[in-house]
Scaffold this motif. Structure first.
Motif, mmCIF file in Angstrom:
data_model
loop_
_atom_site.group_PDB
_atom_site.id
_atom_site.type_symbol
_atom_site.label_atom_id
_atom_site.label_comp_id
_atom_site.label_asym_id
_atom_site.label_seq_id
_atom_site.Cartn_x
_atom_site.Cartn_y
_atom_site.Cartn_z
ATOM 1 N N MET A 189 89.086 72.885 56.189
ATOM 2 C CA MET A 189 89.090 73.172 54.775
ATOM 3 C C MET A 189 87.660 73.524 54.341
ATOM 4 N N ILE A 190 87.535 74.489 53.475
ATOM 5 C CA ILE A 190 86.234 74.868 52.933
ATOM 6 C C ILE A 190 85.824 73.822 51.907
ATOM 7 N N SER A 191 84.586 73.375 51.980
ATOM 8 C CA SER A 191 84.096 72.358 51.055
ATOM 9 C C SER A 191 83.342 73.006 49.891
ATOM 10 N N LEU A 192 83.120 72.203 48.865
ATOM 11 C CA LEU A 192 82.309 72.688 47.739
ATOM 12 C C LEU A 192 80.905 73.042 48.205
ATOM 13 N N ARG A 193 80.395 72.301 49.160
ATOM 14 C CA ARG A 193 79.050 72.592 49.689
ATOM 15 C C ARG A 193 79.038 73.971 50.351
ATOM 16 N N ASP A 194 80.107 74.299 51.093
ATOM 17 C CA ASP A 194 80.201 75.640 51.689
ATOM 18 C C ASP A 194 80.128 76.703 50.598
ATOM 19 N N LEU A 195 80.841 76.481 49.504
ATOM 20 C CA LEU A 195 80.853 77.443 48.405
ATOM 21 C C LEU A 195 79.491 77.524 47.722
ATOM 22 N N GLU A 196 78.784 76.400 47.647
ATOM 23 C CA GLU A 196 77.417 76.417 47.106
ATOM 24 C C GLU A 196 76.512 77.271 47.992
ATOM 25 N N PHE A 197 76.644 77.121 49.295
ATOM 26 C CA PHE A 197 75.843 77.917 50.228
ATOM 27 C C PHE A 197 76.145 79.405 50.049
ATOM 28 N N LEU A 198 77.427 79.722 49.976
ATOM 29 C CA LEU A 198 77.822 81.116 49.826
ATOM 30 C C LEU A 198 77.319 81.692 48.499
ATOM 31 N N SER A 199 77.407 80.921 47.440
ATOM 32 C CA SER A 199 76.916 81.371 46.133
ATOM 33 C C SER A 199 75.410 81.596 46.158
ATOM 34 N N ALA A 200 74.684 80.713 46.833
ATOM 35 C CA ALA A 200 73.232 80.878 46.953
ATOM 36 C C ALA A 200 72.903 82.156 47.721
ATOM 37 N N LEU A 201 73.647 82.424 48.763
ATOM 38 C CA LEU A 201 73.421 83.642 49.536
ATOM 39 C C LEU A 201 73.712 84.882 48.690
ATOM 40 N N ALA A 202 74.748 84.815 47.869
ATOM 41 C CA ALA A 202 75.079 85.944 46.996
ATOM 42 C C ALA A 202 73.974 86.174 45.966
ATOM 43 N N ARG A 203 73.384 85.089 45.457
ATOM 44 C CA ARG A 203 72.301 85.221 44.475
ATOM 45 C C ARG A 203 71.030 85.782 45.093
ATOM 46 N N HIS A 204 70.647 85.233 46.236
ATOM 47 C CA HIS A 204 69.362 85.589 46.846
ATOM 48 C C HIS A 204 69.441 86.804 47.770
ATOM 49 N N ARG A 205 70.630 87.015 48.350
ATOM 50 C CA ARG A 205 70.822 88.103 49.316
ATOM 51 C C ARG A 205 69.781 88.014 50.444
ATOM 52 N N HIS A 206 69.482 86.776 50.812
ATOM 53 C CA HIS A 206 68.474 86.507 51.838
ATOM 54 C C HIS A 206 68.747 85.104 52.378
ATOM 55 N N PHE A 207 68.929 84.992 53.692
ATOM 56 C CA PHE A 207 69.296 83.703 54.286
ATOM 57 C C PHE A 207 68.237 82.627 54.066
ATOM 58 N N ALA A 208 66.974 82.935 54.309
ATOM 59 C CA ALA A 208 65.925 81.909 54.216
ATOM 60 C C ALA A 208 65.779 81.391 52.786
ATOM 61 N N ARG A 209 65.801 82.293 51.796
ATOM 62 C CA ARG A 209 65.649 81.848 50.400
ATOM 63 C C ARG A 209 66.869 81.047 49.949
ATOM 64 N N ALA A 210 68.046 81.467 50.374
ATOM 65 C CA ALA A 210 69.262 80.719 50.032
ATOM 66 C C ALA A 210 69.229 79.332 50.680
ATOM 67 N N ALA A 211 68.787 79.267 51.935
ATOM 68 C CA ALA A 211 68.688 77.984 52.632
ATOM 69 C C ALA A 211 67.712 77.060 51.921
ATOM 70 N N GLU A 212 66.591 77.619 51.485
ATOM 71 C CA GLU A 212 65.582 76.816 50.773
ATOM 72 C C GLU A 212 66.176 76.237 49.491
ATOM 73 N N GLU A 213 66.912 77.063 48.734
ATOM 74 C CA GLU A 213 67.538 76.579 47.502
ATOM 75 C C GLU A 213 68.506 75.435 47.790
ATOM 76 N N CYS A 214 69.205 75.536 48.921
ATOM 77 C CA CYS A 214 70.202 74.525 49.280
ATOM 78 C C CYS A 214 69.600 73.297 49.967
ATOM 79 N N GLY A 215 68.310 73.364 50.249
ATOM 80 C CA GLY A 215 67.635 72.208 50.838
ATOM 81 C C GLY A 215 67.908 71.995 52.310
ATOM 82 N N VAL A 216 68.183 73.089 53.038
ATOM 83 C CA VAL A 216 68.409 72.989 54.473
ATOM 84 C C VAL A 216 67.578 74.045 55.185
#
Length: 132
Positions: A1-28
Motif C-alpha cells: 500500500m502507498i503511504s502518506l509519506r510516499d505521497l509526500e516524497f512524490l509531491s516534493a519531487l513534483a515541486r522541486h523537479r530535482h531528486f536531491a532538493r526534494a530529498a533535502e526537503e523530506c529530511g532524507v
C-alpha cells in the motif's frame, strides 16, 4: 500500500523537479529518497518518473499519481486543520501582498502573528501597488 509519506516524497519531487532538493526537503538522503520512489513504482507495477542522469519528468502514470497525491495531501491537511480548529487553534494560510517599502513592517507583524498561532502558514509577496 502507498503511504502518506510516499505521497509526500512524490509531491516534493513534483515541486522541486530535482531528486536531491526534494530529498533535502523530506529530511532524507538522496539515495534513500530515490529508493523510496523506486519501491513505490514496484508496488504500482509501473514507472512514474522518467530518469536519466537527472530528473527528466513524470511519465503519464506519474502525472496522474501526482494529481492524486496532491488531492490526498490537501485532504489530510484539511482533516488536521479541522481537528486543530476544534481545539481552538487558528490554522490556515495567509498571503500578504505589500509594497516593497512595507516588507520589513509586514515581516515583523507576520512574525508576531506566527508566534501566537504557529499553525498559520505565512507568505509575504512584495509587489507594486498596481500589481497588488
Amino acid at each position: 500500500m502507498i503511504s502518506l509519506r510516499d505521497l509526500e516524497f512524490l509531491s516534493a519531487l513534483a515541486r522541486h523537479r530535482h531528486f536531491a532538493r526534494a530529498a533535502e526537503e523530506c529530511g532524507v538522503s538522496q539515495p534513500a529518497f530515490s529508493m523510496r520512489i523506486r519501491k513505490m513504482e514496484e508496488r504500482l507495477g509501473t514507472s512514474v518518473v522518467t530518469r536519466g542522469n537527472r530528473f527528466r519528468g513524470f511519465t503519464p502514470e506519474g502525472e496522474a499519481l501526482v494529481r492524486h497525491a496532491r488531492k490526498i495531501m490537501e485532504n489530510v491537511q484539511l482533516l488536521e486543520a479541522e481537528f486543530r480548529s476544534a481545539r481552538g487553534d487558528i490554522t490556515g494560510r495567509l498571503s500578504l501582498g505589500v509594497v516593497p517599502t512595507a516588507v520589513a513592517f509586514a515581516a515583523q507583524t507576520a512574525r508576531r502573528l506566527y508566534d501566537r498561532h504557529p499553525g498559520i502558514t505565512l507568505r509575504i509577496l512584495a509587489a507594486t501597488s498596481l500589481e497588488i
